[in-house]
Design an enzyme around this catalytic site. Structure first.
Site, PDB file in Angstrom:
ATOM      1  N   LYS A 158      43.686  26.646  27.368  1.00 52.05           N
ATOM      2  CA  LYS A 158      45.007  26.463  27.966  1.00 52.05           C
ATOM      3  C   LYS A 158      45.051  25.197  28.822  1.00 52.05           C
ATOM      4  O   LYS A 158      44.052  24.805  29.435  1.00 52.05           O
ATOM      5  CB  LYS A 158      45.330  27.709  28.811  1.00 52.05           C
ATOM      6  CG  LYS A 158      46.740  27.781  29.358  1.00 52.05           C
ATOM      7  CD  LYS A 158      46.946  29.104  30.079  1.00 52.05           C
ATOM      8  CE  LYS A 158      48.336  29.238  30.670  1.00 52.05           C
ATOM      9  NZ  LYS A 158      48.540  30.555  31.317  1.00 52.05           N
ATOM     10  N   SER A 233      52.669  32.497  29.938  1.00 49.75           N
ATOM     11  CA  SER A 233      52.651  31.051  29.857  1.00 49.75           C
ATOM     12  C   SER A 233      51.588  30.514  28.894  1.00 49.75           C
ATOM     13  O   SER A 233      51.572  29.328  28.583  1.00 49.75           O
ATOM     14  CB  SER A 233      52.400  30.471  31.250  1.00 49.75           C
ATOM     15  OG  SER A 233      51.148  30.934  31.784  1.00 49.75           O
ATOM     16  N   SER A 257      50.418  36.657  31.267  1.00 49.69           N
ATOM     17  CA  SER A 257      50.411  35.411  30.506  1.00 49.69           C
ATOM     18  C   SER A 257      49.393  35.332  29.376  1.00 49.69           C
ATOM     19  O   SER A 257      49.452  34.428  28.547  1.00 49.69           O
ATOM     20  CB  SER A 257      50.208  34.216  31.444  1.00 49.69           C
ATOM     21  OG  SER A 257      51.330  34.048  32.265  1.00 49.69           O
TER      22      SER A 257
END
Length: 598
Positions: A158, A233, A257
């Protein structure tokens, strides 16, 4: 005395000839207009500078992807006949075994996944940047005498997981000039276990949204339906893995997330207890949150991949690199145990009634578990409204949202978070007044607005920390009262139509709950949306019949064929038990689908 002086000044001004007063008024207007013009000029200059930064960031990203494409092309020319389809079809455990025994080369695997990641990102915009160092790291891996559990496995990470010499943006332009000085502990351990990070994935702007778009790198869409979000996210991870461009990825989870993109994209995701894996080098837009803490977590196609990943990470290297972590290696005995479980279950948390398909998934899974010899016990999670509004949101926005608002003032706000940001920047006094007015007919929004006002003072923050600890004790006591081993419950899904997550932030209560509790939790896909689910959705009213319930219905409609998942949770530090439960559900669900097919 001051009031008398001010009164005299006003009287003197009013006594001036009209001509003089007009001149004074003109001066005031000129100054006001000048101030406004200056404000807009400064804003225009700032926006122009930001747009220039965005264009430069996109240029560098595109150059990196071209470099990635060129590297793949050169490898394929030098090595014709690589069976890419075969490599991509292998589960992680089998791929790792073939790399270790030498029947597959690390080069063939890396370049195969690089090529596939390029194909996927061209369709859904999930890769933020290529990591060119992966080619050099590949050569270093081959020199290692001892091969780690993830030897030769290309992994995606990420956006905000630090890799030396690269950006960690959180979707903000203000971070585009800051290159990381060293690898995060997570990346260091992955490398020592033989893994090879090869791409960064896209995120939502600020990471405080479960959509996946930002003003720098744009919107990521769901590979299963491009009109829907992949979740967030960690949405870039979810999209890349679901599209086949990564076999193992790493996200982070503060309110869901990792679990929400896994649910939306039909993959498996796992949130450990905060503190089981290292957060060192994983930066957020706001660091220092203690009531509710972010944690890194793996995402993959199946539970076996998550298990192999956790085995690899929970090693001596991790405990030496981050001595603040409890030295708890992966407990094989707990994971491999086959003793029947006592399982608490619920199909709604009482805060947000999820769509019919998500509740059906819980009941179908419950039946399969019962048939397999486990004991299922109805369980009602205590005071979820309190946990979400008073504990979760007040933890995130303890300062009334001022820090986050200030950050967004220096940004071009992405459309995917605009509604959310607009709510945040409303002055606290206005929030409270509006909340009071709407409380009788829209109590959930009223409570949400009150929560966004924050805690108000330092001593109130201490009180808030204490309330979170007290709630965890109360929940654990309820758990013990029913003598539970694990919990089975729903997770938000199916994937939302683009634009809806920002309008329904509180809809993720099912995942936020376990962040407040700091319980390990994971998501496993078990079925898909059916025509019957869609028909039942037409009658959906929710718990309240308020605008949020109506929005949720709009967000998920038309989802026939999309993946549907369930969520599993255990008490803190029992990651191995949670993974064992997830594996049991995955196996039973697969067997159930196979029986149906025959």
């Amino acid at each position: 005395m001051m009031l008398q002086s001010a009164s005299t000044t006003i009287q003197e001004w009013l006594a001036q000839p009209w001509q003089q007063m007009k001149m004074d008024l003109r001066m005031v207007l000129v100054l006001a207009c000048g101030s406004s013009a200056g404000f807009f000029a400064l804003r225009w200059i700032r926006q122009k500078r930001i747009r220039k930064q965005i264009l430069e960031a996109r240029r560098k990203r595109n150059n990196g992807l071209e470099e990635m494409e060129k590297a793949v092309s050169e490898f394929k020319q030098q090595n014709p006949g690589i069976q890419t389809t075969s490599i991509l079809s292998l589960p992680l455990a089998e791929l790792a075994e073939k790399l270790k025994e030498g029947s597959l080369s690390p080069e063939s695997v890396l370049y195969t996944y690089m090529e596939k990641a390029l194909t996927v990102t061209q369709k859904v915009n999930c890769v933020r940047h290529f990591i060119p160092e992966c080619e050099q790291h590949l050569q270093e891996l081959k020199k290692q005498k001892q091969k780690g559990l993830l030897y030769g496995i290309p992994v995606s990470i990420k956006d905000h997981i630090a890799y030396k010499g690269h950006l960690s943006t959180c979707g903000f332009t203000q971070s585009l000039s800051e290159l990381q000085e060293e690898d995060s502990v997570l990346v260091k351990v992955l490398k020592r276990q033989g893994a090879n990070p090869f791409v960064f994935t896209n995120v939502s702007q600020s990471l405080y949204s479960y959509d996946c778009g930002n003003s720098i790198f744009g919107q990521t869409v769901n590979p299963l339906d491009h009109k829907r979000t992949p979740g967030g996210s960690s949405g870039g991870e979810g999209a890349l893995i679901a599209g086949g461009g990564s076999i193992l990825g790493f996200g982070s989870d503060l309110g869901g997330s990792v679990r929400l993109p896994s649910s939306f994209c039909g993959i498996c995701g796992f949130k450990p207890t905060a503190g089981r894996l290292s957060n060192s080098g994983i930066r957020g837009p706001i660091d220092g949150l203690l009531s509710v803490m972010v944690t890194a977590g793996p995402m993959a196609r199946d539970v076996d991949s998550l298990v192999l990943c956790m085995r690899a990470l929970l090693c001596e290297d991790l405990f030496q690199l981050d001595p603040t972590l409890p030295p708890m290696p992966f407990n094989e005995e707990v994971y491999s145990c086959s003793t029947p479980l006592r399982i608490g279950f619920f199909d709604t948390d009482g805060y947000f009634l999820l769509p019919p398909c998500m509740r059906r998934a819980v009941h179908t899974t419950k039946k399969l578990l019962q048939e397999a010899g486990h004991t299922l016990v109805p369980f009602t999670p205590p005071s979820v409204h309190y946990a979400i509004d008073e504990l979760f949101f007040k933890a995130l926005f303890a300062d009334g949202g001022s820090t986050m608002s200030t950050m967004f003032k220096r940004e071009i706000v992405d459309p995917s978070v605009k509604f959310q940001v607009n709510c945040l920047i409303i002055p606290n006094l206005v929030k409270k007044v509006v909340a009071k007015i709407i409380k009788p007919w829209f109590p959930r929004l009223a409570n949400h607005l009150y929560a966004l006002c924050g805690v108000g003072a330092v001593n109130k923050l201490w009180e808030h920390h204490d309330k979170v600890m007290a709630y965890r004790q109360r929940f654990a006591a309820e758990w013990k009262k029913y003598k539970l081993d694990v919990i089975l419950c729903p997770v938000l899904g199916p994937a939302f139509t683009l634009g809806y997550p920002a309008k329904l932030l509180s809809a993720i209560s099912s995942t936020m709950l376990f962040n407040v509790l700091n319980f390990p939790a994971g998501v496993v896909p078990v079925t898909t949306v059916t025509e019957d689910d869609e028909e039942e959705l037409k009658e959906y009213q929710g718990h309240y019949g308020d605008p949020w319930d109506k929005k949720l219905k709009e967000a998920v409609k038309g989802g026939v064929g999309l993946p549907v998942a369930v969520q599993c949770a255990t008490l803190p530090w029992q990651e191995e038990l949670c993974l064992r439960f997830m594996k049991e559900i995955e196996t039973l669900s697969l067997e159930g689908r196979q029986k149906k097919a025959t």
